[in-house]
Design an enzyme around this catalytic site. Structure first.
Site, mmCIF file in Angstrom:
data_model
loop_
_atom_site.group_PDB
_atom_site.id
_atom_site.type_symbol
_atom_site.label_atom_id
_atom_site.label_comp_id
_atom_site.label_asym_id
_atom_site.label_seq_id
_atom_site.Cartn_x
_atom_site.Cartn_y
_atom_site.Cartn_z
ATOM 1 N N ARG A 246 -2.668 4.530 -5.792
ATOM 2 C CA ARG A 246 -2.712 3.083 -5.994
ATOM 3 C C ARG A 246 -2.877 2.508 -4.486
ATOM 4 N NH1 ARG A 246 1.761 0.201 -6.081
ATOM 5 N NH2 ARG A 246 3.010 1.759 -6.954
ATOM 6 N N HIS A 250 1.821 -2.280 -6.832
ATOM 7 C CA HIS A 250 1.666 -2.223 -8.432
ATOM 8 C C HIS A 250 1.103 -3.232 -9.068
ATOM 9 C CE1 HIS A 250 3.038 -0.839 -12.560
ATOM 10 N NE2 HIS A 250 3.393 -1.798 -12.502
ATOM 11 N N TYR A 259 9.328 0.834 -0.671
ATOM 12 C CA TYR A 259 9.519 2.284 -1.134
ATOM 13 C C TYR A 259 8.645 3.212 -0.666
ATOM 14 C CZ TYR A 259 6.341 0.663 -4.431
ATOM 15 O OH TYR A 259 5.147 -0.151 -5.360
#
Length: 346
Positions: A246, A250, A259
């Site tokens: 990705r 998100h 993160y």
């Protein structure tokens, strides 16, 4: 901060490349998906969409698999991120995008005509639906197969395990397609996939598990075609794990900088499936500058047309909240509708 490396080994390579016309078709659909995805992100930034989940980087996994489906016969069960699948199957994309604008839950398109089930935002939710449809299709003597899409995070949901076990026991004609984009929102694979592989779980359900490079359109198409042929021949389900990434957050409300390591993102951008397929078509002599220029112009025009259509779509009447819930309204539903009318008219 966690990092992951791009896949280099242990995955099935493309089976002999792509025929020229198929390769060009996959490229056109992947490019159209990329440009429409870009317009969708802009619509969210402009306040037209309340939120949006990008598909950037996963175009090969989606378009390559969807192109293997048999139009009018097979049935696809998507999550909320399968824009490329919808576009490849010829779904009315303005109607599809209506779900992201929150005009209509599941989308303003005809699922039966398109063979593309309503957009499902429940994590793992579409997987039992796909298995149920596949079993029903076999019981009625039909020749269709179900394609069920889900992510690596959803693979840890109970619904997915139960559906796969049921499909294995009953030999359902379904192909499970896990787009492993490495992050279950902010949780990396090794913290939520025991054993390190989604495909490895297939053995416990009595079905083949196949791992492919999800950024290789040819490999994904070949694996999906093979799995569908197995299902059509009565050989049961298959689990395909397409290893991809990705590239965007998100969702538009996510901050992957909390993160993900920027170096990881840069490495994966170097494996972008769209320029990769372009290079393969050029090397094979299947497409030249004129084709790519025409594909760009057509895809951009389509993306702008769809953007304008979904932006201008009227909001549905509030009564639709009650009109399509049950075939025969219950007393409780009628009571809720009366209360709603009183509040609106007050």
């Amino acid at each position: 901060m966690h990092t992951t490396d791009p896949p280099d080994a242990g995955i099935r390579p493309a089976a002999g490349g792509l025929p020229a016309e198929l390769g060009r078709r996959l490229y056109r659909d992947m490019l159209a998906t990329r440009l429409l995805d870009t317009e969708a992100i802009a619509l969210q930034r402009q306040g037209v969409f309340p939120a949006y989940v990008s598909v950037r980087g996963q175009e090969a996994a989606q378009v390559g698999s969807a192109a293997a489906a048999e139009r009018g016969t097979d049935f696809v069960f998507p999550t909320y991120r399968e824009m490329g699948v919808a576009l490849t199957l010829g779904v009315d994309m303005a109607g599809y995008m209506a779900s992201h604008r929150a005009l209509w839950h599941g989308g303003l398109y005809d699922p039966m005509a398109s063979r593309f089930a309503p957009v499902n935002a429940v994590v793992g939710g579409p997987v039992p639906h796909a298995v149920g449809w596949a079993v029903g299709e076999r019981l009625r003597g039909g020749g269709g197969c179900a394609l069920s899409y889900f992510g690596d995070g959803a693979s840890s949901e109970g619904d997915v395990h139960e559906a796969m076990n049921f499909a294995g026991v009953y030999g359902a004609p379904v192909v499970f397609i896990c787009q492993n984009n490495r992050w279950a929102l902010s949780v990396p694979n090794e913290r939520q996939i025991a054993g390190g592989s989604v495909a490895a779980r297939a053995a416990g359900y009595g079905m083949p598990g196949v791992t492919v490079d999800g950024n290789d359109a040819a490999a994904v198409h070949a694996a999906t075609h093979e799995a569908l042929e197995r299902a059509r021949n009565g050989e049961g389900p298959t689990l395909i794990e397409a290893l991809t990434y990705r590239l965007e957050p998100h969702s538009t409300s996510d901050d992957p900088g909390r993160y993900r390591d920027p170096a990881e993102e840069r490495a994966w951008r170097g494996r972008d499936p769209l320029p990769r397929l372009r290079r393969e078509l050029e090397r094979a002599g299947h497409a030249g500058a004129a084709f790519f220029a025409c594909a760009e112009a057509e895809a951009r025009a389509d993306a702008e047309r769809i953007r304008d259509a979904v932006s201008a779509a009227p909001e549905p009447p509030g009564t639709d909240m009650f009109a399509y819930v049950l075939r025969e309204p219950t007393r409780e539903l009628a009571r809720q509708q009366r209360v709603w009318h009183e509040e609106v008219e007050a």
